[in-house]
Write a protein that holds these residues in place. Sequence first.
Motif, PDB file in Angstrom:
ATOM      1  N   PHE A  65     -18.238  -2.061  -1.292  1.00  0.00           N
ATOM      2  CA  PHE A  65     -17.157  -1.499  -0.776  1.00  0.00           C
ATOM      3  C   PHE A  65     -15.524  -2.254  -2.007  1.00  0.00           C
ATOM      4  O   PHE A  65     -16.058  -3.780  -1.937  1.00  0.00           O
ATOM      5  N   GLY A  66     -14.888  -1.764  -1.719  1.00  0.00           N
ATOM      6  CA  GLY A  66     -13.636  -2.236  -2.780  1.00  0.00           C
ATOM      7  C   GLY A  66     -12.480  -2.894  -2.097  1.00  0.00           C
ATOM      8  O   GLY A  66     -12.600  -2.353  -0.618  1.00  0.00           O
ATOM      9  N   PRO A  67     -11.371  -2.948  -2.594  1.00  0.00           N
ATOM     10  CA  PRO A  67      -9.685  -3.067  -1.720  1.00  0.00           C
ATOM     11  C   PRO A  67      -9.135  -1.855  -1.217  1.00  0.00           C
ATOM     12  O   PRO A  67      -8.968  -1.944  -0.282  1.00  0.00           O
ATOM     13  N   ARG A  68      -9.561  -0.999  -1.978  1.00  0.00           N
ATOM     14  CA  ARG A  68      -9.300   0.900  -1.240  1.00  0.00           C
ATOM     15  C   ARG A  68      -9.226   0.483   0.007  1.00  0.00           C
ATOM     16  O   ARG A  68      -8.486   1.398   0.797  1.00  0.00           O
ATOM     17  N   ILE A  69     -10.432   0.674  -0.005  1.00  0.00           N
ATOM     18  CA  ILE A  69     -11.166   0.654   1.663  1.00  0.00           C
ATOM     19  C   ILE A  69     -10.136  -0.288   2.458  1.00  0.00           C
ATOM     20  O   ILE A  69      -9.567   0.893   3.650  1.00  0.00           O
ATOM     21  N   LEU A  70      -9.999  -1.633   2.707  1.00  0.00           N
ATOM     22  CA  LEU A  70      -8.303  -1.639   3.684  1.00  0.00           C
ATOM     23  C   LEU A  70      -7.240  -0.860   3.057  1.00  0.00           C
ATOM     24  O   LEU A  70      -6.177  -0.863   4.593  1.00  0.00           O
ATOM     25  N   VAL A  71      -6.948  -0.370   2.113  1.00  0.00           N
ATOM     26  CA  VAL A  71      -5.443   0.462   1.826  1.00  0.00           C
ATOM     27  C   VAL A  71      -5.058   0.639   2.590  1.00  0.00           C
ATOM     28  O   VAL A  71      -4.472   1.730   3.355  1.00  0.00           O
ATOM     29  N   MET A  72      -6.833   2.184   2.577  1.00  0.00           N
ATOM     30  CA  MET A  72      -6.610   3.925   2.745  1.00  0.00           C
ATOM     31  C   MET A  72      -6.754   2.831   4.187  1.00  0.00           C
ATOM     32  O   MET A  72      -5.850   4.329   5.030  1.00  0.00           O
ATOM     33  N   ASP A  73      -7.414   2.254   5.211  1.00  0.00           N
ATOM     34  CA  ASP A  73      -7.946   2.355   6.286  1.00  0.00           C
ATOM     35  C   ASP A  73      -5.850   1.776   7.255  1.00  0.00           C
ATOM     36  O   ASP A  73      -5.729   2.436   8.276  1.00  0.00           O
ATOM     37  N   TYR A  74      -5.285   0.868   6.623  1.00  0.00           N
ATOM     38  CA  TYR A  74      -4.042   0.772   6.188  1.00  0.00           C
ATOM     39  C   TYR A  74      -2.975   2.142   6.830  1.00  0.00           C
ATOM     40  O   TYR A  74      -2.687   2.343   8.005  1.00  0.00           O
ATOM     41  N   TYR A  75      -3.302   2.298   5.923  1.00  0.00           N
ATOM     42  CA  TYR A  75      -2.550   3.384   5.560  1.00  0.00           C
ATOM     43  C   TYR A  75      -2.833   5.089   6.701  1.00  0.00           C
ATOM     44  O   TYR A  75      -1.689   6.218   7.763  1.00  0.00           O
ATOM     45  N   VAL A  76      -4.274   5.179   7.599  1.00  0.00           N
ATOM     46  CA  VAL A  76      -4.521   5.753   8.166  1.00  0.00           C
ATOM     47  C   VAL A  76      -4.031   5.377   9.703  1.00  0.00           C
ATOM     48  O   VAL A  76      -3.398   5.900  10.720  1.00  0.00           O
ATOM     49  N   ARG A  77      -3.790   4.273   9.775  1.00  0.00           N
ATOM     50  CA  ARG A  77      -3.583   2.964  10.824  1.00  0.00           C
ATOM     51  C   ARG A  77      -1.767   3.621  11.370  1.00  0.00           C
ATOM     52  O   ARG A  77      -1.506   3.813  12.095  1.00  0.00           O
ATOM     53  N   GLN A  78      -0.904   3.963  10.095  1.00  0.00           N
ATOM     54  CA  GLN A  78       0.279   4.025  10.504  1.00  0.00           C
ATOM     55  C   GLN A  78       0.239   5.541  10.398  1.00  0.00           C
ATOM     56  O   GLN A  78       1.747   6.037  10.479  1.00  0.00           O
ATOM     57  N   SER A  79      -0.104   6.186   9.830  1.00  0.00           N
ATOM     58  CA  SER A  79       0.258   7.748  10.196  1.00  0.00           C
ATOM     59  C   SER A  79      -0.761   8.723  10.729  1.00  0.00           C
ATOM     60  O   SER A  79      -0.231  10.079  10.452  1.00  0.00           O
ATOM     61  N   ASP A  80      -2.256   8.602  11.523  1.00  0.00           N
ATOM     62  CA  ASP A  80      -2.497   9.259  12.065  1.00  0.00           C
ATOM     63  C   ASP A  80      -1.932   9.608  13.879  1.00  0.00           C
ATOM     64  O   ASP A  80      -1.769   8.288  14.574  1.00  0.00           O
TER      65      ASP A  80
END
Length: 251
Positions: A65-80
Amino acid sequence: MSEKSPSSLARMLMVLDFFTEDTPIWSVEDIAQKLEVSIPTCYRYMKMLVESGWLTHQSESCYTFGPRILVMDYYVRQSDPVLRASVPHMQELVAKTGFACVLSAFYGDRVLDSHHEKSDGKTFLSYGRGMPRPLFQGGAPKVILAHLPPRQLRKIYDGHAHELKKSGVPEDWSSFRAYYQQIKKQGFYYSAGELESHLGALSVPIEKVGQPGVWGALSLVAELSRFEVVDAQKMKQLLEVAIRSISQSLV
């Protein structure tokens, strides 16, 4: 194109599902074999996934897995919205009870924890955010499955026969369905050592207001010895107050 033949885009996205805790690294050859595509085609998929950040090179022909996974997880935490609505109530529950509080949700055919609010006690959870839970063990999965429509519950039943055999849940369909209907009727589930032998969890569903189904489940988790000396009914009432407020904020 036949409905049974996925498109190139679908095949490429399927690659992301191959990476698990048990198999975090994949070679081009193994991916090509699993996808039933040629090596050159597989390299083309890998190139696009690497360039977009979903995957990264582990070696010349192996990927993880690459770094975009971490970025998307951050976005989920902020927007869920469920997470955002739940965290303040989870913090309040931890402060009032001293127990850990866990938010879980159902995605596809998996139950995942989306947030753990830790207590100051010694409660240690070996499962964490994003880690798939056993479907038929533990309080959160049971109260979530109890609120699935019968057709969806039957699909889970048919698709996870091997896991069901190891769970202790009734294996024939009529008894299986009746088991979850009873959990739905009582409105909560207390899990005593089902996932981890020293832990208990009291779980309630976060129901959707004005529509069927649930957003997820909220659980108070602690050592079994602590559950033996608390007022379980009072704990359940505290959870119910929290989930009513969460549900109303999501209308």
